[in-house]
Design a protein around this motif. Structure first.
Motif, PDB file in Angstrom:
ATOM      1  N   ALA A   3      -6.750  13.881 -14.933  1.00  0.00           N
ATOM      2  CA  ALA A   3      -5.904  14.657 -14.020  1.00  0.00           C
ATOM      3  C   ALA A   3      -4.897  13.759 -13.318  1.00  0.00           C
ATOM      4  CB  ALA A   3      -6.774  15.387 -12.998  1.00  0.00           C
ATOM      5  N   LEU A   4      -5.323  12.533 -13.012  1.00  0.00           N
ATOM      6  CA  LEU A   4      -4.448  11.615 -12.310  1.00  0.00           C
ATOM      7  C   LEU A   4      -3.208  11.276 -13.130  1.00  0.00           C
ATOM      8  CD1 LEU A   4      -3.970   9.805  -9.842  1.00  0.00           C
ATOM      9  CD2 LEU A   4      -5.305   8.026 -10.981  1.00  0.00           C
ATOM     10  N   ASN A   5      -3.346  11.204 -14.447  1.00  0.00           N
ATOM     11  CA  ASN A   5      -2.197  10.890 -15.293  1.00  0.00           C
ATOM     12  C   ASN A   5      -1.067  11.900 -15.113  1.00  0.00           C
ATOM     13  OD1 ASN A   5      -3.371   8.599 -16.347  1.00  0.00           O
ATOM     14  ND2 ASN A   5      -4.234   9.649 -18.128  1.00  0.00           N
ATOM     15  N   GLY A   6      -1.420  13.168 -14.913  1.00  0.00           N
ATOM     16  CA  GLY A   6      -0.391  14.183 -14.673  1.00  0.00           C
ATOM     17  C   GLY A   6       0.348  13.936 -13.374  1.00  0.00           C
ATOM     18  N   LEU A   7      -0.392  13.533 -12.327  1.00  0.00           N
ATOM     19  CA  LEU A   7       0.242  13.223 -11.047  1.00  0.00           C
ATOM     20  C   LEU A   7       1.155  12.004 -11.176  1.00  0.00           C
ATOM     21  CD1 LEU A   7       0.664  13.387  -8.001  1.00  0.00           C
ATOM     22  CD2 LEU A   7      -1.538  12.239  -7.688  1.00  0.00           C
ATOM     23  N   LEU A   8       0.693  10.979 -11.872  1.00  0.00           N
ATOM     24  CA  LEU A   8       1.511   9.785 -12.040  1.00  0.00           C
ATOM     25  C   LEU A   8       2.822  10.104 -12.752  1.00  0.00           C
ATOM     26  CD1 LEU A   8      -1.238   7.183 -13.084  1.00  0.00           C
ATOM     27  CD2 LEU A   8      -0.245   7.557 -10.813  1.00  0.00           C
ATOM     28  N   PHE A  54       4.699   7.516  -9.563  1.00  0.00           N
ATOM     29  CA  PHE A  54       3.833   6.391  -9.222  1.00  0.00           C
ATOM     30  C   PHE A  54       3.237   5.782 -10.490  1.00  0.00           C
ATOM     31  CE2 PHE A  54       3.934   8.523  -5.090  1.00  0.00           C
ATOM     32  CZ  PHE A  54       4.117   7.432  -4.251  1.00  0.00           C
ATOM     33  N   GLU A  55       3.042   4.503 -10.419  1.00  0.00           N
ATOM     34  CA  GLU A  55       2.478   3.767 -11.550  1.00  0.00           C
ATOM     35  C   GLU A  55       0.960   3.727 -11.468  1.00  0.00           C
ATOM     36  OE1 GLU A  55       2.540  -0.860 -12.154  1.00  0.00           O
ATOM     37  OE2 GLU A  55       4.436  -0.019 -12.880  1.00  0.00           O
ATOM     38  N   GLU A  56       0.436   3.610 -10.249  1.00  0.00           N
ATOM     39  CA  GLU A  56      -1.008   3.563 -10.052  1.00  0.00           C
ATOM     40  C   GLU A  56      -1.350   4.150  -8.693  1.00  0.00           C
ATOM     41  OE1 GLU A  56      -4.401   0.280 -10.812  1.00  0.00           O
ATOM     42  OE2 GLU A  56      -3.091  -0.186  -9.124  1.00  0.00           O
ATOM     43  N   ILE A  57      -2.376   4.972  -8.684  1.00  0.00           N
ATOM     44  CA  ILE A  57      -2.922   5.517  -7.442  1.00  0.00           C
ATOM     45  C   ILE A  57      -4.431   5.331  -7.484  1.00  0.00           C
ATOM     46  CG2 ILE A  57      -3.275   7.582  -6.034  1.00  0.00           C
ATOM     47  CD1 ILE A  57      -0.628   8.668  -7.059  1.00  0.00           C
ATOM     48  N   VAL A  58      -4.980   4.696  -6.453  1.00  0.00           N
ATOM     49  CA  VAL A  58      -6.434   4.512  -6.366  1.00  0.00           C
ATOM     50  C   VAL A  58      -6.882   4.842  -4.951  1.00  0.00           C
ATOM     51  CG1 VAL A  58      -6.585   2.775  -8.187  1.00  0.00           C
ATOM     52  CG2 VAL A  58      -6.171   2.048  -5.824  1.00  0.00           C
ATOM     53  N   THR A  59      -8.108   5.287  -4.828  1.00  0.00           N
ATOM     54  CA  THR A  59      -8.706   5.520  -3.512  1.00  0.00           C
ATOM     55  C   THR A  59      -9.552   4.308  -3.127  1.00  0.00           C
ATOM     56  OG1 THR A  59     -10.586   6.671  -4.527  1.00  0.00           O
ATOM     57  CG2 THR A  59      -8.732   8.015  -3.755  1.00  0.00           C
ATOM     58  N   VAL A  60      -9.866   4.221  -1.852  1.00  0.00           N
ATOM     59  CA  VAL A  60     -10.624   3.093  -1.316  1.00  0.00           C
ATOM     60  C   VAL A  60     -11.733   3.640  -0.421  1.00  0.00           C
ATOM     61  CG1 VAL A  60     -10.521   0.962   0.009  1.00  0.00           C
ATOM     62  CG2 VAL A  60      -8.516   1.704  -1.302  1.00  0.00           C
ATOM     63  N   ASP A  61     -12.995   3.326  -0.747  1.00  0.00           N
ATOM     64  CA  ASP A  61     -14.097   3.766   0.113  1.00  0.00           C
ATOM     65  C   ASP A  61     -14.095   2.929   1.384  1.00  0.00           C
ATOM     66  OD1 ASP A  61     -16.735   2.119  -1.837  1.00  0.00           O
ATOM     67  OD2 ASP A  61     -14.586   1.735  -1.735  1.00  0.00           O
ATOM     68  N   VAL A  62     -13.888   3.595   2.517  1.00  0.00           N
ATOM     69  CA  VAL A  62     -13.705   2.908   3.793  1.00  0.00           C
ATOM     70  C   VAL A  62     -14.884   3.169   4.720  1.00  0.00           C
ATOM     71  CG1 VAL A  62     -11.193   2.900   3.620  1.00  0.00           C
ATOM     72  CG2 VAL A  62     -12.342   4.843   4.704  1.00  0.00           C
TER      73      VAL A  62
END
Length: 894
Positions: A724-729, A734-742
């Motif tokens: 799904a992320l590939n469609g958003l990119l 955007f080239e890369e989108i990642v989440t970060v567990d905070v």
């Protein structure tokens, strides 16, 4: 007894129409759209006597502010509240269970249907009038695709080894990276919800034989259940802590370069929470008998398009007792006086009958007032043909009962109808049937102006605009209504009627006498391009601010005549909401819009009232019939939305934004992509059973799937999210989108977004200083980081799992961010944060509501600091006003 109707909201983009009914002993609120509680704070309305909320429809337009309002009412000490409305009301409220929990309040829902009769309490009689659109057929529910979570669980086990030990984990909050410290199960990170799984052996169980509505009510009582008030959360055993340390990487080994490897990390906190749910129930998350409503399946339903109007009647007025007349008739003081006041006939001492009218004068029925919601012209026929209104007509028609026989009339009717409804001949004729004495009040955005509702925020924005109008634009407003009420409604009427357009704080008194009260109406404000009142005024701090603003402007002209060239320099960051916890007078809750200029917009969180902030920021009305308004253009250009975590102040505005986007989309429009925690998808799907707001056109990406440390090529979970992320990119550039567990609460994430043009935006969400974020955000062009507390509030920051200003700046330096923008400030502290910006490797800027700044303009922001410190000094109106309000506030803001 005094009773009156008060217009809380006349209907603006910030807050849909709402009405408060005041009695000496309690208050009733009719409709609670987004912005309602902020408007209560703005208008200094007290919460303590609010006992009942009535909704005219089960639609986010009229109930979007209710989840936040319930949390606020609980914090203000309200222990019991009723919410009344149409079918699906309970379903809609239960859908919020991932983020709305209160163990110190009991909530009762009452759903009216076509067979419902009058509701009566000690003060008010309420008759609901349900109306459906013409030729109504109930729409089918949308069948959501099934997510094979069991497959994902199996893949996690195959990657990380047996899950037997991990399944013992009760509720693990994210650890502070590198500290080796695991949360002990306490709710230290909780803010507006319950953040840990509670051991709930006496929680209402969902029995298989219960029907759908009984299940919903059982789940609702689990969400609002004072009997669990003293229950302690599960405490992790030493064995579980060891397992937790292993799967979260708290004691993990390091790779050669010192980074924590994916194999060391294993699982997110959410994976462990859901495994705990499986361990307790023997089922996948959502099994039939879980111990907590958060893991129950909500029975399906479908939208019900009924609109309710309410006929309200105050208590009957018993009249005034004439003691002298009673004595003359042979009745001394005693029990018979109260019998006569109740309307009973009694015997005098001489045995003669004495009737109530002989000793009581002025008795009459209670006064009648109405709130009428007619959403579209399709509802008009059902409304005007309803038998419930007939006895209040002034002139009988078609066999209706004459007012002369019933002795009842409508003192006041509040109309929520729009331009097409109010100007419709059939509706206008219906209004005339109530006679010339009924006071009509129209509360709708079409007929009411769009004044600046948040006056404190607006005045601050105007003062800030002296620094730079492009960065601090004056909020959009229009003090002239779009449509002329007299022309559309009154023109050509055979029976003259009294019609008044609604304004904030307009009142209609119905007890003890009837009167339209305009003395407290909120006067609209407007701004001109003239700041001399600051320069020449009597307030010393404003005169000093004016000089410092002029000085900053000159310095910027000299120093930044040739802006630095770098990737993304024209990208615009618009901070729509920069406050924490609840909407405040000067700062709304979290929302930030990133305009990529070339590839559309991206929304980072969407707290309650986000659409209203977009409306004020960019301009709300279209320039022509063929051209969208600037606000709608920004929404139509939305490519993606990121919701950081499940605290209500970060996402309650999302439904309105998606609904607005859906109305603007065309068949050629790309899907709207949403990155959010897994549980948030459940809420949006379940709410879609009640209202079709276009969620079927949203592509959902679970934050857990695209955590930055998951291997893009060799991790099954990452590959699932990447599809799904590939469609958003592709659509967003955007080239890369990642989440970060905070480090904040379960289901809490930051995000890092690298654009193909070479610039990078990192957003922290809510968190303690987090090594994960530093690692994922390396080389950021701009970091948006929460700075909830001042440095001297470090203990509070640790307790609430937030960051101080100094800590946020350190994170920016740690990731070598070019710019750091500070946001998410505590509402308790209106002044700007104190920090030393000298000798920092990152340029620091302070965010304000409705601020739009190009990345190339961020280097100018430090030049504003001397002026800002003067403007928000302890002597400023904002500081003094906030200090005074905090003394009398019923709401505790942390």
């Amino acid at each position: 007894m005094k009773g009156y109707i008060q217009i809380l909201s006349a209907g603006t983009a910030d807050c849909p129409p709402s009405v408060v009914i005041h009695f000496d002993s309690q208050r009733y609120l009719i409709n609670c759209g987004e912005g309602t509680q902020r408007l209560c704070i703005e208008s200094k309305m007290r919460f303590s006597k609010l006992k009942t909320v009535l909704l005219t429809r089960t639609h986010w337009d009229v109930m979007g502010g209710l989840p936040g309002m319930l949390l606020t009412l609980s914090d203000a000490g309200i222990r019991n509240i009723k919410v009344m409305g149409a079918e699906n009301l309970t379903h809609a409220l239960v859908s919020t269970r991932p983020f709305v929990y209160r163990d110190n309040m009991e909530l009762e829902t009452i759903e009216f249907n076509q067979e419902s009769t009058t509701f009566k309490d000690e003060v008010l009689r309420i008759t609901p009038v349900p109306v459906y659109p013409v030729n109504y057929e109930r729409p089918e529910r949308y069948e959501w695709p099934t997510i094979a979570k069991s497959t994902k669980s199996q893949s996690m086990e195959s990657q990380n080894g047996s899950a037997n030990t991990e399944s013992e984990v009760a509720a693990v909050l994210p650890q502070e990276s590198g500290s080796g410290v695991i949360a002990d199960g306490s709710a230290a990170g909780s803010k507006r919800n319950s953040d840990v799984l509670l051991s709930a052996p006496d929680s209402p169980a969902v029995e298989p034989e219960l029907d759908g509505q009984a299940q919903r009510r059982s789940m609702l009582s689990s969400m609002f259940n004072m009997r669990r008030f003293d229950r302690e959360p599960l405490v992790l055993s030493k064995k579980v802590k060891r397992a937790s340390n292993r799967v979260t990487g708290a004691t993990s080994s390091k790779s050669v370069d010192g980074a924590t490897t994916e194999a060391d990390r294993g699982l997110t906190d959410v994976d462990m929470i859901e495994r705990q749910a499986q361990a307790e129930t023997g089922h996948n998350c959502g099994g039939p008998r879980p111990p907590n409503a958060r893991f129950m399946n909500l029975p399906r339903t479908s939208p019900d398009l009924v609109a309710l109007s309410y006929i309200c009647q105050s208590p009957d007025y018993v009249g005034k007792f004439n003691k002298d007349a009673a004595l003359k008739l042979g009745i001394p003081a005693g029990k018979r006086y109260s019998q006569l006041m109740k309307g009973e006939t009694v015997l005098s001492d001489s045995g003669e009958q004495v009737f109530p009218h002989q000793v009581v004068s002025g008795a009459r029925p209670g006064r009648v007032f109405m709130v009428v919601d007619c959403p579209t012209v399709d509802y008009i026929s059902g409304l005007v043909e309803s038998k419930q209104f007939e006895k209040f007509y002034d002139h009988p028609q078609n066999g209706s009962v004459a007012n002369a026989d019933s002795k009842l009339s409508a003192a006041c009717i509040v109309h929520f109808g729009n331009h097409t409804v109010l100007s419709h001949p059939q509706y206008r004729a219906w209004m005339q049937r109530f006679g010339s004495e009924t006071q009509h009040i129209v509360a709708n955005q079409d007929y009411c102006a769009q004044p600046l509702v948040w006056k404190g925020q607006s005045l601050s924005n105007f003062k800030l605009s002296k620094l730079d109008k492009s960065i601090f634009p004056i909020p959009y407003f229009d003090n002239t209504p779009e449509h002329d009420l007299a022309k559309d409604v009154l023109s050509g009427m055979e029976v003259p009627i009294k019609v008044q357009r609604a304004e904030g704080q307009l009142k209609f008194q119905f007890e003890p006498s009837t009167e339209l009260l305009t003395n407290e109406v909120t006067k609209p404000i407007s701004f001109e391009d003239d700041y001399t009142w600051m320069r020449d005024g009597d307030k010393e701090y404003l005169r000093e601010y004016y000089k410092l603003a002029e000085q900053a402007t000159e310095e910027i002209k000299a120093e930044f005549s040739k802006p630095e060239e770098f990737p993304g320099k024209d990208v615009v960051i618009s901070t729509l909401g920069t406050g924490s916890s609840i909407p405040g007078k000067y700062r709304n809750v979290s929302a930030t819009l990133v305009d990529t200029i070339t590839n559309g917009t991206f929304l980072l969180d969407a707290g309650e009232g986000t659409y209203g902030q977009i409306f004020r920021q960019f301009g709300g009305y279209r320039q022509s019939t063929n051209q969208l308004s600037p606000a709608d253009q920004h929404i139509k250009n939305l490519k993606g939305i990121f919701i950081s975590h499940l605290h209500a102040d970060h996402h309650l505005g999302i439904v309105t934004v998606i609904d607005r986007w859906n109305k603007l989309r065309t068949p050629e429009t790309d899907p709207l992509y949403m990155i959010a925690p897994r549980k948030f998808n459940t809420f949006l799907q379940e709410l879609s059973d009640v209202q079709d707001f276009g969620y079927q056109h949203v592509q959902y990406i679970e934050s857990e799937d695209i955590v930055y440390w998951r291997d893009k090529n060799n991790n099954t979970i990452r590959q699932h999210g990447q599809k799904a992320l590939n469609g958003l990119l592709e659509t967003s550039g955007f080239e890369e989108i990642v989440t970060v567990d905070v480090i904040h609460c379960p289901w809490a994430y930051g995000i890092s977004m690298m654009h193909k043009d070479g610039w990078k935006v990192v957003y922290s969400g809510d968190t303690r200083p987090c090594n994960n974020l530093v690692e994922a955000g390396q080389g950021a062009t701009v970091l948006l980081h929460e700075a909830t507390f001042e440095e001297e509030m470090l203990e509070k920051a640790l307790q609430k799992k937030h960051s101080t200003t100094k800590e946020a700046i350190m994170v920016g330096e740690g990731m070598d961010a070019k710019f750091t923008l500070l946001t998410h400030f505590s509402q308790r502290y209106p002044s700007i944060p104190n920090f030393d910006g000298d000798d920092k490797s990152t340029t620091i800027g302070i965010c304000f509501d409705l601020m739009s700044v190009k990345l190339s303009q961020i280097p100018q922001l430090p030049k504003f600091l001397p002026a800002l410190r003067c403007l928000f000094s302890p002597q400023s109106e904002e500081a003094l006003d906030e200090e005074e309000e905090s003394k009398h506030s019923e709401i505790k803001i942390d």
